[in-house]
Every structure is written in C-alpha cells, then in structure tokens.
Write a protein that holds these residues in place. Structure first.
Motif, PDB file in Angstrom:
ATOM      1  N   THR A 279     116.730  58.041 124.466  1.00  0.00           N
ATOM      2  CA  THR A 279     116.772  59.151 123.511  1.00  0.00           C
ATOM      3  C   THR A 279     115.356  59.602 123.148  1.00  0.00           C
ATOM      4  N   VAL A 280     114.491  58.621 122.893  1.00  0.00           N
ATOM      5  CA  VAL A 280     113.102  58.934 122.520  1.00  0.00           C
ATOM      6  C   VAL A 280     112.373  59.621 123.671  1.00  0.00           C
ATOM      7  N   LEU A 281     112.462  59.027 124.862  1.00  0.00           N
ATOM      8  CA  LEU A 281     111.740  59.587 126.010  1.00  0.00           C
ATOM      9  C   LEU A 281     112.214  60.999 126.346  1.00  0.00           C
ATOM     10  N   SER A 282     113.511  61.248 126.151  1.00  0.00           N
ATOM     11  CA  SER A 282     114.071  62.570 126.473  1.00  0.00           C
ATOM     12  C   SER A 282     113.593  63.660 125.506  1.00  0.00           C
ATOM     13  N   ARG A 283     113.041  63.243 124.366  1.00  0.00           N
ATOM     14  CA  ARG A 283     112.474  64.220 123.430  1.00  0.00           C
ATOM     15  C   ARG A 283     111.131  64.767 123.962  1.00  0.00           C
ATOM     16  N   TYR A 284     110.468  63.959 124.746  1.00  0.00           N
ATOM     17  CA  TYR A 284     109.101  64.293 125.173  1.00  0.00           C
ATOM     18  C   TYR A 284     108.975  64.654 126.645  1.00  0.00           C
ATOM     19  N   LEU A 285     109.951  64.237 127.433  1.00  0.00           N
ATOM     20  CA  LEU A 285     109.890  64.441 128.883  1.00  0.00           C
ATOM     21  C   LEU A 285     111.207  65.030 129.377  1.00  0.00           C
ATOM     22  N   PRO A 286     111.224  65.658 130.552  1.00  0.00           N
ATOM     23  CA  PRO A 286     112.482  66.213 131.064  1.00  0.00           C
ATOM     24  C   PRO A 286     113.575  65.140 131.155  1.00  0.00           C
ATOM     25  N   LYS A 287     114.748  65.465 130.617  1.00  0.00           N
ATOM     26  CA  LYS A 287     115.840  64.491 130.555  1.00  0.00           C
ATOM     27  C   LYS A 287     116.202  63.950 131.944  1.00  0.00           C
ATOM     28  N   LYS A 288     116.189  64.834 132.938  1.00  0.00           N
ATOM     29  CA  LYS A 288     116.543  64.410 134.301  1.00  0.00           C
ATOM     30  C   LYS A 288     115.563  63.370 134.845  1.00  0.00           C
ATOM     31  N   VAL A 303     117.257  49.356 122.577  1.00  0.00           N
ATOM     32  CA  VAL A 303     116.839  49.992 121.320  1.00  0.00           C
ATOM     33  C   VAL A 303     115.347  49.706 121.183  1.00  0.00           C
ATOM     34  N   ILE A 304     114.617  50.640 120.600  1.00  0.00           N
ATOM     35  CA  ILE A 304     113.155  50.541 120.658  1.00  0.00           C
ATOM     36  C   ILE A 304     112.626  49.346 119.858  1.00  0.00           C
ATOM     37  N   ALA A 305     113.401  48.845 118.873  1.00  0.00           N
ATOM     38  CA  ALA A 305     112.956  47.677 118.096  1.00  0.00           C
ATOM     39  C   ALA A 305     112.822  46.447 118.979  1.00  0.00           C
ATOM     40  N   GLN A 306     113.558  46.420 120.098  1.00  0.00           N
ATOM     41  CA  GLN A 306     113.566  45.233 120.968  1.00  0.00           C
ATOM     42  C   GLN A 306     112.542  45.287 122.105  1.00  0.00           C
ATOM     43  N   LEU A 307     111.759  46.337 122.148  1.00  0.00           N
ATOM     44  CA  LEU A 307     110.787  46.463 123.252  1.00  0.00           C
ATOM     45  C   LEU A 307     109.700  45.403 123.158  1.00  0.00           C
ATOM     46  N   SER A 308     109.450  44.724 124.265  1.00  0.00           N
ATOM     47  CA  SER A 308     108.393  43.711 124.300  1.00  0.00           C
ATOM     48  C   SER A 308     107.053  44.385 124.592  1.00  0.00           C
ATOM     49  N   LYS A 309     105.971  43.625 124.411  1.00  0.00           N
ATOM     50  CA  LYS A 309     104.631  44.149 124.725  1.00  0.00           C
ATOM     51  C   LYS A 309     104.526  44.521 126.205  1.00  0.00           C
ATOM     52  N   ALA A 310     105.131  43.710 127.051  1.00  0.00           N
ATOM     53  CA  ALA A 310     105.096  43.964 128.500  1.00  0.00           C
ATOM     54  C   ALA A 310     105.823  45.261 128.830  1.00  0.00           C
ATOM     55  N   GLU A 311     106.962  45.496 128.150  1.00  0.00           N
ATOM     56  CA  GLU A 311     107.728  46.729 128.392  1.00  0.00           C
ATOM     57  C   GLU A 311     106.953  47.953 127.900  1.00  0.00           C
ATOM     58  N   LEU A 312     106.260  47.816 126.760  1.00  0.00           N
ATOM     59  CA  LEU A 312     105.440  48.922 126.245  1.00  0.00           C
ATOM     60  C   LEU A 312     104.308  49.246 127.217  1.00  0.00           C
ATOM     61  N   ALA A 313     103.686  48.189 127.762  1.00  0.00           N
ATOM     62  CA  ALA A 313     102.593  48.390 128.716  1.00  0.00           C
ATOM     63  C   ALA A 313     103.111  49.057 129.993  1.00  0.00           C
ATOM     64  N   GLN A 314     104.314  48.660 130.405  1.00  0.00           N
ATOM     65  CA  GLN A 314     104.932  49.233 131.614  1.00  0.00           C
ATOM     66  C   GLN A 314     105.230  50.723 131.415  1.00  0.00           C
ATOM     67  N   LEU A 315     105.723  51.071 130.214  1.00  0.00           N
ATOM     68  CA  LEU A 315     106.009  52.474 129.902  1.00  0.00           C
ATOM     69  C   LEU A 315     104.727  53.305 129.864  1.00  0.00           C
ATOM     70  N   ASP A 316     103.673  52.724 129.284  1.00  0.00           N
ATOM     71  CA  ASP A 316     102.385  53.422 129.233  1.00  0.00           C
ATOM     72  C   ASP A 316     101.894  53.720 130.651  1.00  0.00           C
ATOM     73  N   GLN A 317     102.045  52.744 131.546  1.00  0.00           N
ATOM     74  CA  GLN A 317     101.631  52.908 132.940  1.00  0.00           C
ATOM     75  C   GLN A 317     102.476  53.976 133.628  1.00  0.00           C
ATOM     76  N   LEU A 318     103.782  53.915 133.411  1.00  0.00           N
ATOM     77  CA  LEU A 318     104.730  54.827 134.049  1.00  0.00           C
ATOM     78  C   LEU A 318     104.473  56.285 133.636  1.00  0.00           C
ATOM     79  N   ILE A 319     104.201  56.480 132.347  1.00  0.00           N
ATOM     80  CA  ILE A 319     104.097  57.849 131.806  1.00  0.00           C
ATOM     81  C   ILE A 319     102.680  58.407 131.883  1.00  0.00           C
ATOM     82  N   HIS A 320     101.699  57.568 131.563  1.00  0.00           N
ATOM     83  CA  HIS A 320     100.329  58.081 131.484  1.00  0.00           C
ATOM     84  C   HIS A 320      99.477  57.786 132.729  1.00  0.00           C
ATOM     85  N   HIS A 321      99.946  56.892 133.582  1.00  0.00           N
ATOM     86  CA  HIS A 321      99.122  56.485 134.738  1.00  0.00           C
ATOM     87  C   HIS A 321      99.961  56.376 136.007  1.00  0.00           C
TER      88      HIS A 321
END
Length: 395
Positions: A279-288, A303-321
C-alpha cells in the motif's frame, strides 16, 4: 556539367542553413540530396514539433573527442541568433522543459523557414540525386550523380550520421572523409533506448508506464522521465545517459529521486504501523511495478511495523539503486543521433574546412560532435553551418 560556387551534399538542417547563408551572400549554391524532399529528419524531430534549440547552450552540452571543438562555432552563431530568426518568421514556440524550445504548430514551420531562406539566396536544390563519386582536380571538385555532373571550388558535406536509416541516413559522409585521408571515429547509435537482457524481460509487462527517475553511469547523472517499453527502457533520462554508457556497464537507476524510502517508512512506522508495505509503495511508485516486484519475490508484503533492518536496506537498494544491465541499445533505427564521425582534429573549428584539403568542409552531425537531448544537435547544425558559410564568403 553544371558549375557552382558551392555544392552542398545533404538537404538537412545544416546543409540548408549553410546554403541559405551562402546564397544570400551572392554565391551560386547547389544542394544535392538523394531523398524526395528536404528536411526529412527535421519533420520527424521533437514528436513533429521540432526542438530547434535550447535556452542554455554551452560546450558542456556536447560530446566529442575534442571537447573544445564546438566553442568557436557556438560563440559566433548562438541559440539567440536562431531564436531571433524563428521570431522573424512569426513562428510561435514554447519551452517544454529544461530550456527546450519547440514549435507550437509543426516541424514543417522550420523546414518552410529554411526553404524560404534558401529561396532568398536563389539556392538550387536538386532532389533524388544520389552522389556516385566525388573527385578533386587541381582546385575544383567534380561531383557525379546518376544524371548530372557538378563542378565547384567549395564542397560541403552535410550528410548527417547513421541514425534513422528509414529517413535516408547513410555512411556517405564518412566515406568522403576517408577518401581524403581524414580519419573517422567509429560511429555508434546515440540518444537511444536500451534493450532488456532475458533475465529482465518480465519488465516488458510494464510497457507504457513512465515515471521520474535519476539515471547514473560513471560520473554522469540525468534526472527526467523514464519509460518502460516492450523492448527495454526509454524516455529522456535513458536517452541522455545512453551517450555515456558502454556495452557491459550497468546503469544505476533511482526510481524515487525526490523522496527517501527509508525516511518515508520510518515515519509511517510511527504514525501508521499497520499499513501494508504494498500500500505504501503504491503511493509513490506505479502500482503495476510494485505488483511485479511482489510476484518476483523482490519484497514480502508485510505490515510496515514488522520490517527488519535487512528488509529496509533491500528496499532502499531496489528503489534507489537499481543496477540495470542493458543487453544493448535499439541501434540506429530509433537513435536520435550518431556518436562518433569525422575526426575533428583534422577539421578547423573556425571554418569547418578539412585542414589538409582546401575547399572541403564538414558540418552538422557527420562530424564527431553530438549534443545532449534538448535542441542541442539542431543548434550545432545551425552554428557549424554558419561558421562554414562565413569562411567561404570571406574567401
């Protein structure tokens, strides 16, 4: 045999503009072209609206083995000079983005302007005249076509590069250079879309989706739109970075350049911890795109409360790098221009004349000069043509 003061081969932007300057200065000028009509590439440019120059033009907007080569011509015929000519013809135009100027109505207006300027100078245009041979005898050049022979003291090569072969692009200009012992920097497609490797072809399902990105290759970055296509990636940011990319290199793509996904998620974990990541990612990036990542297992929809540090780092890599490794480019078929060309070390930057062949000139895209996307290649056509014409007039 027909005798002219100047023969120009190529009825594109640089050839026509050079012919107009020369004709209006009283020279008898012939323009030869193998096509059925003048300015074919101009008509196609800018989505049919012709991005004829840019509000900001510097030598830094150009690539060449000799980065100083463009300076003299750009200084003597500026973007403001061409803008004034456009205004003189009552052509209305608009700035699209980043200083790019487009006709309001049609690219045909620029072709009509060039035709009118040529008419003022009584320039003779010979269409459907493919050149068979060029020879130099003493001080004169002899140009042979299928039906005519032309003789001149000044021969201008304005035949462009290899991009858009459907519009008559050919290596003719490079062959003439080599005939007169002028080296040619190996040409390649430029300002061109990338193609998918097999491992990335699942992205083809996103064809037609565009989003703002920042693309980086080496030390160069461009921020603009990117477009997913069936064949790969396109859009202004991708076309720009293609000039700085070599086969085997990765392009780093920031899919959310105006935000930081880690900051967004950290703030939302405080205020809305039960939100789903999708839900969060679809607010900022194309839903597809988000759904495709889920399908590919690039992240889990927790749910975003359960995201680990490793998952946050993976998302940062996926989206920004995103490390995108192109299979290649779409080549000359869709390339805006051709990188490489006639070696500028063998051409005078002041006159566009070959240093070792009196009376032989090269202008426009045939030279090893390309500009960024945004009207810079047209400005080089106008400026190099003007410099050449000025030199011939002064002789």
């Amino acid at each position: 045999m027909q005798h002219f003061d100047v023969v120009i081969i190529g009825a594109g932007a640089s050839g026509l503009f050079c012919a107009a300057q020369l004709g209006q200065a009283g020279k008898r000028v012939a323009v030869l072209d193998s096509g059925k009509k003048i300015g074919r590439k101009i008509l196609m440019s800018g989505g049919g609206f012709c991005n004829f120059t840019n509000l900001e033009v510097t030598a830094n907007h150009y690539l060449s083995q000799n980065k100083h080569f463009v300076k003299s011509a750009l200084a003597r015929y500026t973007n403001w000079d061409f803008i004034a000519l456009v205004a003189q013809y009552g052509i209305s135009y608009h700035e699209k983005e980043l200083g790019q100027l487009f006709c309001n109505e049609s690219s045909q207006q620029i072709v009509d302007l060039l035709q009118a300027e040529c008419d003022k100078g009584k320039v003779e245009i010979f269409l459907r005249q493919a050149v068979i041979s060029v020879e130099k005898f003493a001080k004169n050049f002899q140009i042979q076509t299928a039906s005519e022979t032309f003789e001149t003291k000044h021969l201008v090569i304005a035949t462009g590069g290899l991009s858009m072969p459907a519009l008559g692009a050919s290596p003719f200009g490079y062959k003439i250079a080599e005939q007169f012992n002028i080296p040619v920097i190996p040409p390649r497609a430029s300002l061109v879309p990338f193609t998918w490797k097999d491992s990335d072809k699942h992205f083809a399902t996103l064809s037609g989706i565009a989003l703002p990105i920042r693309a980086t290759c080496g030390q160069q970055s461009f921020s603009n739109q990117m477009l997913f296509t069936h064949r790969g990636l396109s859009g202004p940011a991708i076309l720009q970075i293609s000039n700085y990319w070599d086969l085997g290199e990765t392009v780093e793509i920031d899919l959310l350049p105006s935000d930081d996904i880690s900051t967004i998620l950290s703030e939302l974990r405080q205020s809305s911890p039960k939100l789903q990541l999708k839900t969060v990612l679809s607010r900022y990036l194309p839903k597809k795109l988000v759904e495709l990542w889920l399908e590919q297992g690039d992240f889990k929809d927790n749910v975003i409360a359960q995201l680990s540090k490793a998952e946050l780092a993976q998302l940062d890599q996926l989206i920004h790098h995103w490390q995108f490794l192109p299979n290649g480019t779409e080549g000359y078929r869709t390339a805006e221009v051709t990188m490489g060309g006639v070696d500028t070390d063998f051409i005078s930057s002041k006159t566009m004349q070959a240093k070792h062949t009196e009376g032989l000139y090269f202008i426009g895209e045939v030279l090893d000069v390309i500009g960024w996307l945004g009207g810079y290649n047209f400005q080089w056509a106008w400026s190099s043509a003007f410099a050449c014409a000025e030199a011939i007039i002064e002789k």
